[in-house]
Design an enzyme around this catalytic site. Structure first.
Site, PDB file in Angstrom:
ATOM      1  N   PRO A  87       0.824  -1.214   0.000  1.00 37.04           N
ATOM      2  CA  PRO A  87       0.000   0.000   0.000  1.00 37.04           C
ATOM      3  C   PRO A  87       0.857   1.263   0.000  1.00 37.04           C
ATOM      4  O   PRO A  87       0.340   2.364  -0.199  1.00 37.04           O
ATOM      5  CB  PRO A  87      -0.808  -0.119   1.306  1.00 37.04           C
ATOM      6  CG  PRO A  87      -0.055  -1.074   2.163  1.00 37.04           C
ATOM      7  CD  PRO A  87       0.699  -1.983   1.242  1.00 37.04           C
ATOM      8  N   GLU A 114       1.952  -7.683   9.231  1.00 39.90           N
ATOM      9  CA  GLU A 114       2.193  -6.232   9.240  1.00 39.90           C
ATOM     10  C   GLU A 114       3.069  -5.805   8.077  1.00 39.90           C
ATOM     11  O   GLU A 114       3.337  -4.621   7.887  1.00 39.90           O
ATOM     12  CB  GLU A 114       2.843  -5.801  10.563  1.00 39.90           C
ATOM     13  CG  GLU A 114       1.902  -5.840  11.750  1.00 39.90           C
ATOM     14  CD  GLU A 114       0.593  -5.122  11.481  1.00 39.90           C
ATOM     15  OE1 GLU A 114       0.626  -3.965  11.016  1.00 39.90           O
ATOM     16  OE2 GLU A 114      -0.476  -5.730  11.708  1.00 39.90           O
TER      17      GLU A 114
END
Ligand code: SAM
Length: 243
Positions: A87, A114
């Site tokens: 992202p 994560e």
């Protein structure tokens, strides 16, 4: 085109092999996909690939040794550029897609948890790429989005060689509306011009609609467009018909 994917969920990519246009691309030999599972490079008896983050906090982080071995094996076999779906990368758009479709081979890296130990990103990855400003749980679906979009650009894969050229964004405009049988559905008729067989009138109608839909839905795309006289006239007509 050769695409190698580094993923801890290689089974997810059955979708690419078994469905739709990507399946056809694999069958035709236009797409060769190879999968590399970092778990196979784990020396842990549980085949772990993640550990707790240094500094504390929630979640787990993908460990460098297993990821690096998988990426290097993929790179060695493919010789392609390594792209990590993230992202944090620039958001994929049509011009980046066109550039990537010119590459003979790509290695796609899918993260989970994560994310991936930063040292992997710093030393093994050429580029990051995002599918949008939001976060999904893993890089597999983003990788599949990219693969499907790339396959649409490969010559000969689409039934009609030209149909990707008419897609939204390919010429800086959104696509025009499409209709098929029945001619009348719940009282609504297909636009008359599409039934007449006059190719020039159909071309004008489609260009006018493409300009109009872009003006209605994505006016930002028109801001940097150098419009021809014909385009300006057709857009003015469309605006007059949609006050
Ligand atoms: N903690 C990371 C952050 O906020 O930047 C997000 C990690 S996300 C839960 C796990 C993985 O999903 C990422 O390593 C990446 O591979 C993938 N991912 C999530 N959102 C994505 C997006 N918008 N585009 C591309 N990949 C994405």
């Amino acid at each position: 085109m050769r695409i190698d994917v580094v993923t801890i969920f290689p089974q997810m990519f059955a979708t690419v092999r078994e469905y739709g246009m990507t399946r056809i691309a694999v069958e035709q030999g236009a797409l060769a996909m190879h999968l590399w599972d970092p778990r196979s490079y784990s020396e842990d008896s549980y085949k772990r690939v993640d550990d707790r983050p240094y500094g504390g906090g929630p979640g787990m982080v993908m460990q460098a040794p297993q990821m690096v071995k998988a990426i290097r094996a993929a790179r060695e076999a493919s010789r392609g550029k390594v792209i990590c779906l993230s992202p944090q990368g620039p958001v994929l758009n049509y011009s980046r897609l066109r550039e990537l479709s010119e590459e003979p081979a790509l290695v796609l890296v899918a993260g989970r948890y994560e994310g991936i130990d930063q040292r992997v990103l710093d030393n093994e990855v050429d580029d990051e790429l995002s599918i949008g400003d939001y976060v999904v749980a893993g890089g597999e679906l983003p990788a599949m989005v990219l693969i499907e979009a790339l396959v649409r650009q490969l010559p000969g894969v689409l039934g009609n060689e030209n149909s990707a050229d008419a897609d939204s964004f390919s010429n800086g405009l959104l696509d025009w509306p499409h209709f098929t049988r029945p001619e009348v559905f719940e009282g609504e008729r297909v636009p008359e011009v599409l039934l007449g067989g006059n190719h020039e009138e159909i071309r004008r109608w489609r260009l006018k609609e493409a300009l109009g839909q872009t003006w209605l839905k994505r006016p930002d795309l028109l801001e940097c467009r150098n419009m021809s006289d014909e385009e300006q006239m057709l857009l003015a007509e469309f605006k007059a018909e949609h006050p």
